[in-house]
Enzyme design. Structure first.
Site, PDB file in Angstrom:
ATOM      1  N   SER A  13       0.795  -1.239   0.000  1.00 38.42           N
ATOM      2  CA  SER A  13       0.000   0.000   0.000  1.00 38.42           C
ATOM      3  C   SER A  13       0.820   1.279   0.000  1.00 38.42           C
ATOM      4  O   SER A  13       0.257   2.364  -0.188  1.00 38.42           O
ATOM      5  CB  SER A  13      -0.946   0.018   1.197  1.00 38.42           C
ATOM      6  OG  SER A  13      -2.026  -0.831   0.949  1.00 38.42           O
TER       7      SER A  13
ATOM      8  N   LYS B 115       0.462   3.484  -2.933  1.00 35.90           N
ATOM      9  CA  LYS B 115      -0.681   4.398  -3.061  1.00 35.90           C
ATOM     10  C   LYS B 115      -0.243   5.872  -2.968  1.00 35.90           C
ATOM     11  O   LYS B 115      -0.917   6.748  -3.487  1.00 35.90           O
ATOM     12  CB  LYS B 115      -1.725   4.072  -1.988  1.00 35.90           C
ATOM     13  CG  LYS B 115      -2.325   2.668  -2.137  1.00 35.90           C
ATOM     14  CD  LYS B 115      -3.174   2.271  -0.925  1.00 35.90           C
ATOM     15  CE  LYS B 115      -3.733   0.860  -1.051  1.00 35.90           C
ATOM     16  NZ  LYS B 115      -4.457   0.427   0.161  1.00 35.90           N
TER      17      LYS B 115
ATOM     18  N   TYR C  99      -3.594  -2.230 -10.291  1.00 35.23           N
ATOM     19  CA  TYR C  99      -3.489  -2.098  -8.832  1.00 35.23           C
ATOM     20  C   TYR C  99      -2.639  -3.229  -8.219  1.00 35.23           C
ATOM     21  O   TYR C  99      -1.745  -2.986  -7.410  1.00 35.23           O
ATOM     22  CB  TYR C  99      -4.901  -2.077  -8.223  1.00 35.23           C
ATOM     23  CG  TYR C  99      -4.920  -2.117  -6.723  1.00 35.23           C
ATOM     24  CD1 TYR C  99      -4.647  -0.975  -5.969  1.00 35.23           C
ATOM     25  CD2 TYR C  99      -5.191  -3.301  -6.038  1.00 35.23           C
ATOM     26  CE1 TYR C  99      -4.647  -1.020  -4.581  1.00 35.23           C
ATOM     27  CE2 TYR C  99      -5.202  -3.351  -4.659  1.00 35.23           C
ATOM     28  CZ  TYR C  99      -4.925  -2.211  -3.934  1.00 35.23           C
ATOM     29  OH  TYR C  99      -4.915  -2.254  -2.558  1.00 35.23           O
TER      30      TYR C  99
ATOM     31  N   TYR D 121      -4.593   3.617   8.140  1.00 35.77           N
ATOM     32  CA  TYR D 121      -5.966   3.112   8.274  1.00 35.77           C
ATOM     33  C   TYR D 121      -6.545   3.496   9.631  1.00 35.77           C
ATOM     34  O   TYR D 121      -6.398   4.641  10.055  1.00 35.77           O
ATOM     35  CB  TYR D 121      -6.003   1.590   8.037  1.00 35.77           C
ATOM     36  CG  TYR D 121      -5.156   1.189   6.862  1.00 35.77           C
ATOM     37  CD1 TYR D 121      -5.503   1.610   5.580  1.00 35.77           C
ATOM     38  CD2 TYR D 121      -3.984   0.458   7.004  1.00 35.77           C
ATOM     39  CE1 TYR D 121      -4.720   1.288   4.487  1.00 35.77           C
ATOM     40  CE2 TYR D 121      -3.196   0.132   5.921  1.00 35.77           C
ATOM     41  CZ  TYR D 121      -3.569   0.550   4.668  1.00 35.77           C
ATOM     42  OH  TYR D 121      -2.796   0.240   3.603  1.00 35.77           O
TER      43      TYR D 121
ATOM     44  N   VAL E 276       1.143  -3.773   3.758  1.00 30.74           N
ATOM     45  CA  VAL E 276       1.121  -5.086   4.409  1.00 30.74           C
ATOM     46  C   VAL E 276       2.374  -5.920   4.132  1.00 30.74           C
ATOM     47  O   VAL E 276       2.530  -7.011   4.684  1.00 30.74           O
ATOM     48  CB  VAL E 276      -0.142  -5.922   4.074  1.00 30.74           C
ATOM     49  CG1 VAL E 276      -1.388  -5.302   4.677  1.00 30.74           C
ATOM     50  CG2 VAL E 276      -0.292  -6.133   2.577  1.00 30.74           C
TER      51      VAL E 276
HETATM   52  N1  GLN Z   1      -2.268  -5.297  -2.122  1.00 26.91           N
HETATM   53  C1  GLN Z   1      -2.848  -5.198  -0.812  1.00 26.91           C
HETATM   54  C2  GLN Z   1      -4.341  -5.386  -0.886  1.00 26.91           C
HETATM   55  O1  GLN Z   1      -4.922  -4.902  -1.803  1.00 26.91           O
HETATM   56  C3  GLN Z   1      -2.490  -3.875  -0.199  1.00 26.91           C
HETATM   57  C4  GLN Z   1      -3.013  -3.722   1.195  1.00 26.91           C
HETATM   58  C5  GLN Z   1      -2.084  -2.980   2.132  1.00 26.91           C
HETATM   59  O2  GLN Z   1      -0.880  -2.926   1.969  1.00 26.91           O
HETATM   60  N2  GLN Z   1      -2.665  -2.503   3.203  1.00 26.91           N
HETATM   61  O3  GLN Z   1      -4.959  -6.018  -0.068  1.00 26.91           O
END
Ligand code: GLN
Length: 310
Positions: free
Chosen positions: A67, A70, A194, A246, A264
């Site tokens: 993530s 992003k 994505y 988050y 993650v």
């Molecule tokens: N690729 C992961 C997902 O879409 C990214 C989530 C994350 O890093 N929080 O679930």
């Protein structure tokens, strides 16, 4: 009495945290290819606006950006769409998990912010902008290479395939938003893009370098390149501060006091306005999905350096 140098502080904090906590947390296993990562890895890298660097541990080893990507797609989308982006995605903390769907119905397919999965999928759709997924993926990868000043950054195809095979929640989010006319591209293309952006492999050293423009109002301090306008840099930092972790974003602001974005894969990119960019990696996650040991390292480093913006 001489004060400790940045290198000494990074080495001391890195060692203290690694010795006491290495391996803590739980490696993400909902993406099967991520579950194989060694939980004992720990890397920390700092780069200042003057170009001074300091590192500890596995700062040279690539990990899955997840993530944190992003931040870079938001950068691209903001430069392309400008203020129009905000009709499609909000900038309010969600208070719910990164892959939650619950608010989307009440809010008519407009996700709370660009860093929860739903919001990031909309942002990726804006970056895709009618191109093929291959073109958009190459664009995102090349942007990261340029910002990190490193041509070796690549997508981990195995992770991308693993995400595509198991990303049912992301398919649900994307289809739901398409139902509200908030996706322009085909769901398949948006998600392919994505999943690939999340599967980019990057080291702490490269990640800190790539984020440095956010510490200097959108201007890369080491080569003078303008990456984004000062307004956009301020906004990206604001969203990192309020939404970057988050439903633990408040906690991160409380403990670290800096804009940050987690993934993650266990990485976190943190911006110290006017001073530096910091990247940390430790694969074990806490219950919210943020790197447990990485957060701790940032807490200690920010405290030692008096970096909190508050
Ligand atoms: N690729 C992961 C997902 O879409 C990214 C989530 C994350 O890093 N929080 O679930």
């Amino acid at each position: 009495m001489p004060t400790d140098s940045l290198a000494e502080i990074v080495a001391a904090v890195g060692k203290e945290v690694a010795d006491a906590h290495r391996g803590a947390g739980k490696v993400a296993d909902y993406i099967p290819a991520l579950a194989r990562v060694d939980p004992n890895r720990f890397g920390l890298a700092v780069i200042t606006c003057e170009g001074e660097t300091a590192e500890f541990g596995d700062a040279w080893l690539p990990f899955s950006i997840q993530s944190i990507s992003k931040v870079f797609t938001l950068t691209l989308a903001l430069e392309r769409l400008g203020e129009a982006l905000w009709t499609r995605v909000g900038r309010e903390p969600s208070g719910s998990r990164f892959n939650s769907i619950v608010q989307l119905e009440a809010e008519k397919g407009v996700p709370r912010n660009p860093f929860i999965n739903a919001g990031a999928i909309v942002v990726t759709d804006a970056v895709l902008a009618g191109r093929t997924p291959e073109a958009a993926i190459a664009d995102i990868r090349d942007t990261l290479r340029r910002l990190a000043d490193n041509d070796t950054i690549e997508v981990d195809k195995e992770v991308a395939t693993s995400e595509a095979a198991t990303g049912f929640r992301n398919y649900a989010l994307a289809n739901f938003m398409r139902g509200f006319d908030n996706l322009n591209g085909p769901v398949e293309d948006v998600l392919q893009t994505y999943f690939h952006q999340c599967s980019l492999r990057i080291t702490c050293r490269q990640l800190a370098r790539a984020g440095l423009f956010l510490a200097r109002e959108g201007l890369d301090p080491l080569n003078g390149n303008r990456i984004v306008s000062p307004e956009h840099a301020r906004r990206i930092n604001a969203i990192m501060m309020t939404c970057g972790h988050y439903d633990a974003s408040g906690e991160f602001a409380f403990q670290v006091g800096l804009p940050g974005k987690s993934g993650v894969g266990g990485g976190i990119l943190t911006i110290v306005p006017d001073r530096a960019a910091v990247a940390v990696w430790s694969p074990g996650l806490n219950e919210v999905g943020n790197s447990q040991v990485g957060t701790l390292a940032l807490e200690k480093l920010a405290a030692r350096m008096k970096w909190s913006v508050f």
